[in-house]
Design an enzyme around this catalytic site. Structure first.
Site, PDB file in Angstrom:
ATOM      1  N   CYS A   1       0.852  -1.188   0.000  1.00 47.01           N
ATOM      2  CA  CYS A   1       0.000   0.000   0.000  1.00 47.01           C
ATOM      3  C   CYS A   1       0.884   1.234   0.000  1.00 47.01           C
ATOM      4  CB  CYS A   1      -0.909   0.002   1.230  1.00 47.01           C
ATOM      5  SG  CYS A   1      -1.966   1.469   1.383  1.00 47.01           S
ATOM      6  N   CYS A  29      -0.142   5.660   7.696  1.00 50.30           N
ATOM      7  CA  CYS A  29      -1.455   5.104   8.018  1.00 50.30           C
ATOM      8  C   CYS A  29      -1.349   4.172   9.219  1.00 50.30           C
ATOM      9  CB  CYS A  29      -2.013   4.357   6.809  1.00 50.30           C
ATOM     10  SG  CYS A  29      -3.598   3.549   7.134  1.00 50.30           S
ATOM     11  N   CYS A  52      -1.920  -0.682   9.279  1.00 52.69           N
ATOM     12  CA  CYS A  52      -0.965  -1.793   9.248  1.00 52.69           C
ATOM     13  C   CYS A  52       0.377  -1.327   9.801  1.00 52.69           C
ATOM     14  CB  CYS A  52      -0.759  -2.302   7.817  1.00 52.69           C
ATOM     15  SG  CYS A  52      -2.231  -2.990   7.052  1.00 52.69           S
ATOM     16  N   CYS A  97      -8.203   0.374   0.227  1.00 49.86           N
ATOM     17  CA  CYS A  97      -7.498  -0.342   1.293  1.00 49.86           C
ATOM     18  C   CYS A  97      -7.258  -1.769   0.834  1.00 49.86           C
ATOM     19  CB  CYS A  97      -8.298  -0.333   2.592  1.00 49.86           C
ATOM     20  SG  CYS A  97      -7.439  -1.156   3.965  1.00 49.86           S
ATOM     21  N   GLN A 104     -15.866 -12.646  13.130  1.00 49.59           N
ATOM     22  CA  GLN A 104     -14.414 -12.599  12.975  1.00 49.59           C
ATOM     23  C   GLN A 104     -14.056 -11.845  11.696  1.00 49.59           C
ATOM     24  OE1 GLN A 104     -11.851 -13.430  14.772  1.00 49.59           O
ATOM     25  NE2 GLN A 104     -12.791 -14.572  16.437  1.00 49.59           N
ATOM     26  N   TYR A 163     -19.517 -15.055  25.789  1.00 48.77           N
ATOM     27  CA  TYR A 163     -19.124 -13.977  24.863  1.00 48.77           C
ATOM     28  C   TYR A 163     -19.315 -14.469  23.422  1.00 48.77           C
ATOM     29  CZ  TYR A 163     -16.599 -13.088  29.239  1.00 48.77           C
ATOM     30  OH  TYR A 163     -16.258 -12.952  30.563  1.00 48.77           O
ATOM     31  N   ASP A 181     -14.870 -16.753  24.201  1.00 51.41           N
ATOM     32  CA  ASP A 181     -14.357 -15.884  23.137  1.00 51.41           C
ATOM     33  C   ASP A 181     -14.482 -14.432  23.593  1.00 51.41           C
ATOM     34  OD1 ASP A 181     -13.443 -14.792  20.799  1.00 51.41           O
ATOM     35  OD2 ASP A 181     -15.090 -15.486  19.542  1.00 51.41           O
ATOM     36  N   CYS A 212      -7.773 -12.956  21.167  1.00 54.87           N
ATOM     37  CA  CYS A 212      -7.135 -12.049  20.210  1.00 54.87           C
ATOM     38  C   CYS A 212      -6.029 -11.246  20.886  1.00 54.87           C
ATOM     39  CB  CYS A 212      -8.163 -11.117  19.579  1.00 54.87           C
ATOM     40  SG  CYS A 212      -9.040 -10.062  20.767  1.00 54.87           S
TER      41      CYS A 212
END
Length: 467
Positions: free
Chosen positions: A71, A77, A80, A166, A290, A319, A385, A412
């Site tokens: 990108c 940005c 990422c 994007c 997800q 969750y 989760d 996560c």
């Protein structure tokens, strides 16, 4: 210590921020944008007793791990942080970070746990099914993009890096963004600034089904009068036929986070449909799903494989969101109960059961800590989760009182996973298998499955794989 012109060798990368780690005379420097193997000349921008933050002035010798970012806006940005690092090394970096975190925070004996290498995302780009962009201003014009990546020591100004598209999401973004930029400028609408806490336009959220290609557009603003959007919808939906749904939502909170207080369905369908594992899921503006559909399917298949659920098993999912894990396991077990605090998620989960003809799932609305008395008695399998913050102290105490034989924890955040594993280990549970997945290519984040069992139900142990 001088504050400019230091030459530093980068020896590591610290996650999740993805800062290069440099050393000089046993003193540590964190350097955004630097990679292991780089030698960089830096300016110190924030100095401390034990470590400092530096800004790259010059790359004196580039790392062999460097590659071309996908990108043109990578760097400024904030979306990422690792596009310039070869993908296979991203996976190694994340795997090693997970191992170190489990050992350091969780006290996990890595030699007694089967830990697989990080499962790569099937797609390094165009992998995300959701992107949340902000509105900003550049050259007097309203733009659409992502918040800038703020360097350590710099003041946060809420600046938006304008984007034409994007690549982590979909090529459709390139076609959609100009319509909202033009509409905002035509009607002289002001972008919301999270520092000054003023303005109208907050976020443009795009959600895409990776199986049907359908796109939902969600325009988030502060409360107030919205100009008529009919012409925008008619023009855009005619030129971008993948666009199937359009909502306007409002958010009056000062913080720069998406929270939908008012929700108006404007045009098109009320939902888009995603398919996974032979199941159909309806996605609404508030649905939690997800963000990497293909990785999610791999995770759920792996979960079912190493849980080995049986036809007499009862499953409790905490969750649960809109229930994808619960629905995925329903055909293999006797009954499933899901719990979530968001009423929109619960309604969505029940609808997804109905459209898939699933009759052995039930869903409870409420905070885990508040609806304990409505849980089924002693489930055989517990699925957790939680959000990035992990499980609350009350939630953990509830879990050990439930005494499930098997737990699968979907995380996560390696730090909160390790913290919660430490608590569970202190209360008679041990992790037997840990399997990380790269659901977020080019960032410092990953998803992890942890299979946990009571010590009275020992798992088959095997040597961990080298990550």
């Amino acid at each position: 210590m001088t504050t400019t012109g230091l030459s530093v060798e980068i020896v590591d990368i610290a996650l999740p921020d993805s800062y290069g780690v440099g050393k000089q005379d046993n003193y540590v420097f964190f350097v955004p944008g630097a990679l292991t193997g780089d030698r960089v000349r830096i300016k110190v921008v924030k100095e401390g007793k034990r470590f400092s933050y530096g800004e790259i002035m010059e790359i004196e010798r580039p790392s062999p791990l460097r590659c071309e970012a996908g990108c043109s806006r990578f760097g400024p940005c904030g979306g990422c942080t690792l596009q310039h690092l070869a993908y296979e090394r991203q996976l190694e970096l994340k795997g090693n970070h997970l191992l170190q975190t489990l050992a350091r925070i969780g006290g996990v004996d890595l030699s007694s746990v089967e830990i697989t290498p990080v499962v790569p995302s099937p797609e390094q780009y165009s992998s995300r099914n959701k992107v949340e962009m902000s509105f900003g201003k550049e050259g007097g014009k309203v733009t659409v993009g992502l918040r800038e990546r703020v360097a350590p020591g710099a003041d946060y100004e809420g600046k938006v890096i304008s984007l034409s598209g994007c690549p982590t999401f979909s090529g459709s973004a390139e076609k959609i963004i100009p319509y909202f930029s033009a509409f905002s400028n035509t009607h002289r609408l002001l972008p919301y600034n999270p520092v000054r806490k003023n303005g109208f336009l907050r976020h443009l959220v795009l959600r895409e089904s990776k199986t049907t290609g359908e796109i939902m557009m969600i325009l988030e603003t502060t409360p107030g009068a919205m100009p008529d959007l009919t012409d925008l919808w008619q023009d855009l939906s005619a030129r971008v036929p993948q666009v199937k749904s359009f909502y306007h939502v409002t958010n009056s909170r000062a913080a720069d986070t998406g929270l939908y207080e008012g929700e108006i369905h404007l045009f098109g369908d009320r939902f888009i449909q995603e398919s996974m594992g032979g199941l159909t899921f309806r996605i609404y503006p508030q649905s939690f799903f997800q963000p990497n559909t293909k990785v999610a399917e791999l995770m759920y298949q792996a979960m079912a494989g190493f849980l080995e659920p049986g036809p007499k098993d009862r499953v409790l999912g905490l969750y649960c969101g809109m229930g994808p894990i619960e629905l995925f396991l329903s055909s293999k077990v006797r009954e499933v109960t899901g719990v979530d605090s968001n009423p929109a998620n619960i309604a969505n989960a029940k609808e997804n059961c109905r459209i898939n003809g699933i009759e052995n799932c039930a869903f409870i609305e409420g905070r885990v800590e508040k609806v304990r008395d409505r849980f089924p008695a002693k489930p055989d399998i517990l699925v957790i989760d939680p959000p990035r913050g992990g499980i609350s102290a009350d939630g953990l105490n509830i879990i050990v009182r439930i005494e499930p034989a098997r737990i699968v924890y979907v995380s996560c955040n390696p730090s909160t996973l390790a913290r919660d594993l430490k608590f569970l280990r202190e209360h008679g549970y041990e992790p037997g298998k840990i399997m990380p997945f790269d659901a977020f290519p080019h960032t410092g984040h990953l998803e992890t499955l942890a299979l946990i069992e009571k010590r009275s139900h020992p798992l088959q142990k095997s040597s961990r794989a080298v990550v």
